[in-house]
Design an enzyme around this catalytic site. Structure first.
Site: not given
Lengths: 419, 302
Positions: A179-180, A182, A237, A306, A380
């Site tokens: 997810h870009s 992040e 994202r 992530h 995460e």
């Protein structure tokens, strides 16, 4: 806005060899329509070579104009004669440009080696790809770069391979930046890459891992999205693929895998942030990894990274059915977050995706787990919402350091529990 | 009057007592100043016995708490608390949920009772002080604007808080026109120290918005202050018109909201806002990307 204008001036200066010594920028305050007219007259006098940054509009709106040195006297006299108020916003444009040039080029100066590379700041795609090449050049025996595919927009997708030999050894896969937006994840990926080259041969536990297993690290898993976060929208994202029949762009690469694809936990709306795509593996960014994993056939741990939330997650996301190895995965997750917390006290929770975060279908590690890769985890990283995706750069290195401890725990366990 | 563990002024809704939420709201308005109640306050929330929740038999104890419900309730309570306190120097963030219970009724309305700790949103060097709150949060079935009753221990002396607010207020009045400021924080997560007060005030206004929009399935974070439309300090109060990007966690959507607030220290905050609904798909490549937004009904909570 002002920065942009300065930059274009600078560009002009560099390219057109212009010079702005003695030029001033005046901010003119016009009190009424008549004064607006007067300033507009000035605009028409070409020989003055005035450069209006903010042109005459209406009374109350400031007018900003760059005045070349030779015209300064005339312009000021004109304004004063007509009772038009002004202040000097920039005393000397050239000295401001000189200062900014220094700053800008210092900021962007390419690191000459991975030792001078700045790990405590966020980088562009070019800089990261440059870093990869440097790392390979500096450690040709240990590191190589593989291209596993191309993005929707045609960018190469690279994976770094860390290996001390052997032939298709059991391997660990780590990816960041799927997810870009992040950004702390790609930044951590860079740090991990360097860390691996530093620790091999120095840290006994880690050396033992790399002596028997390979590590694959995909730092920018969504290059198109990443480029977009730099150029247009920092909070982008998804991928950047065009969806036929919709004017919305992009598919959520973490809903596009063939595990519970299309079930509850993803959206069928192309405009949604969790759009799963028209079919599983429709995204080349995803398909490239799928092909790689299948053809490699010997990956034993798969970790997808992530942000944000501070969680360590294991399958499943698309169903409440517990994973077969739930007990072991849970136990290992617990050890990993304990190791993580040992450095700076950062608290992570852990559990299955569906319990610990939300129902999500078509996710990466659900697929890898179903392929038989037992140690499939999603991290995460920091934080828990204070800064969210816009995590200050000062937190990159601490985040990477603590996460590395968790990764080592997982890698170590994988080494010691062959299957 | 003997405090009763379960005599919660907060809603005990369900069939026979539809007026309870209204009563609760009235109570909340009356209790506006209670946000800074002294430590160890007595009363229903402070009693040692665990509150037993709504007495109405229509309520079932929800033993299988949907994960994150307590966190969502805590955050909603905090947004509400911060808004009510109206104090940009005393904003609180969630530290940890300590305990909580939830009840659900046949109408799928959900009441959550919980206790949680808070930390100072802008901690000073080495400041570690934790505050403590207890709250009842009543979620209507998938409708926003949860009813909230929250009491927190005071972790800043009232006079100090007022002083800090007044300092902030003076600082804001001196700020040069920040109209050309875009994006706080910037892409690298950086906030210029001189612009910090703007961020804090924006967050305060956003707290109202985030409280109102929270449901038992949706919760929000303030991702970025994306532009300043107006910053007027020539009158008594600070008149601040701006846009923020909210991040809704379960759908991962980014929601742009236009917010207009008027703030003066020690006066109640006035907020008006408008958030973008489901986004029209982008037409051309030049348009700022925002993702489409509001979750459609029928999606399970994810």
């Amino acid at each position: 806005m002002q920065g942009l204008l300065i930059f274009s001036l600078l560009l002009g200066a560099v390219l057109g060899k212009e010079d702005f010594v003695g030029h001033q920028v005046l901010r003119i305050s016009v009190a009424d329509e008549a004064q607006v007219q007067k300033v507009t007259e000035l605009e028409d006098l070409e020989h003055l070579q005035l450069d209006f940054w903010r042109g005459p509009a209406q009374p109350g709106s400031p007018i900003d104009v760059r005045v070349p040195f030779p015209s300064l006297q005339a312009v000021k006299v004109f304004l004063e004669a007509h009772g038009i108020e002004y202040t000097i916003m920039i005393e000397d444009v050239q000295s401001l440009l000189d200062e900014e040039e220094e700053q800008m080029f210092a900021f962007q100066a390419r690191a000459a080696s991975t030792d001078t590379f700045n790990y405590a700041t966020y980088h562009t795609l070019d800089e990261i790809y440059g870093f990869m090449d440097m790392l390979v050049a500096e450690h040709p025996q240990l590191v190589s770069k593989l291209q596993i595919g191309k993005t929707y927009e045609g960018r190469p997708i690279y994976v770094l391979k860390f290996s001390t030999g052997g032939n298709n050894r059991p391997a660990i896969w780590i990816d960041t930046g799927i997810h870009s937006r992040e950004w702390v994840t790609q930044a951590s990926g860079i740090w991990f890459a360097k860390k691996i080259t530093q620790d091999y041969g120095q840290n006994p536990a880690f050396t033992a891992i790399l002596d028997k297993m390979d590590i694959f690290l995909e730092i920018v898993t969504n290059p198109d999205g990443f480029a977009f976060t730099h150029s247009k929208n920092r909070l982008w994202r998804k991928t950047r693929s065009i969806t036929a029949g919709s004017s919305c762009v992009g598919v959520d690469p973490n809903r596009n895998w063939d595990a519970g694809f299309g079930k509850a936990g993803a959206s069928s709306n192309p405009c949604s942030e969790t759009y799963h795509g028209k079919f599983a593996n429709s995204e080349t960014e995803v398909k490239s990894i799928v092909d790689f994993v299948k053809s490699h056939g010997n990956i034993k741990a798969f970790i997808s990274i992530h942000s944000y939330s501070q969680l360590l997650l294991y399958p499943y996301g698309y169903t409440t059915d517990p994973a077969q190895d739930q007990a072991e995965l849970d136990e290992l997750a617990k050890s990993a977050v304990t190791a993580l917390a040992s450095l700076y006290g950062t608290k992570f929770k852990y559990g299955s995706i569906i319990k610990a975060i939300y129902r999500a279908s078509g996710g990466t590690i659900d697929w890898t787990y179903n392929q038989g890769i037992k140690y499939s985890y999603t991290f995460e990283l920091r934080d828990t919402g204070r800064y969210g995706f816009l995590l200050p750069a000062s937190q990159i290195v601490p985040t990477a350091q603590e996460t590395w401890l968790a990764l080592q725990t997982i890698m170590d366990h994988t080494l010691k529990h062959p299957y | 009057m003997q405090p009763l563990p379960q005599a919660l002024p907060a809603p005990g809704p369900g069939g026979p007592r539809p007026a309870a939420p209204l009563l609760a709201l009235l109570l909340l308005l009356a209790l506006r100043g209670s946000a800074a109640a002294p430590a160890g306050s007595e009363g229903p929330q402070g009693s040692a016995a665990a509150p037993e929740g709504p007495q109405d038999s229509a309520w079932q104890r929800d033993s299988e708490l949907p994960h994150g419900l307590l966190q969502r309730a805590a955050r909603a309570a905090l947004h509400f608390f911060n808004f009510r306190a109206g104090s940009p120097s005393a904003l609180r963030g969630l530290a940890a949920v300590q305990q909580g219970r939830a009840w659900i009724n046949s109408k799928k309305e959900c009441q959550v009772d919980l206790e949680f700790t808070t930390e100072h949103y802008n901690p000073e060097e080495g400041e570690e002080r934790l505050g403590k709150c207890s709250a009842q949060v009543f979620f209507k079935n998938e409708k926003p604007r949860p009813t909230i009753n929250v009491t927190c221990t005071r972790f800043m002396e009232k006079s100090k808080r007022q002083q800090e607010d007044y300092l902030l207020y003076k600082h804001m009045k001196q700020l040069k026109d920040p109209l050309d400021v875009i994006s706080i924080p910037d892409s690298h997560g950086h906030i210029d120290p001189s612009l910090r007060p703007i961020w804090d005030l924006a967050f305060l206004g956003s707290s109202y918005v985030m409280w109102e929009k929270t449901t038992q399935f949706l919760h929000y974070y303030m991702a970025q202050l994306s532009s300043v439309k107006q910053w007027k300090t020539d009158e008594d109060a600070i008149d601040f018109d701006y846009t923020v990007l909210l991040h809704e966690f379960s759908t991962q959507e980014i929601i742009p909201c236009r917010i207009h607030l008027v703030w003066h220290p020690s006066k109640p905050l006035k907020v008006k806002y408008h958030c973008q609904g489901p986004q029209a798909p982008e037409e051309a490549s030049g348009i700022e990307e925002g993702s489409a937004a509001a979750p459609t009904t029928g999606l399970t909570n994810y």
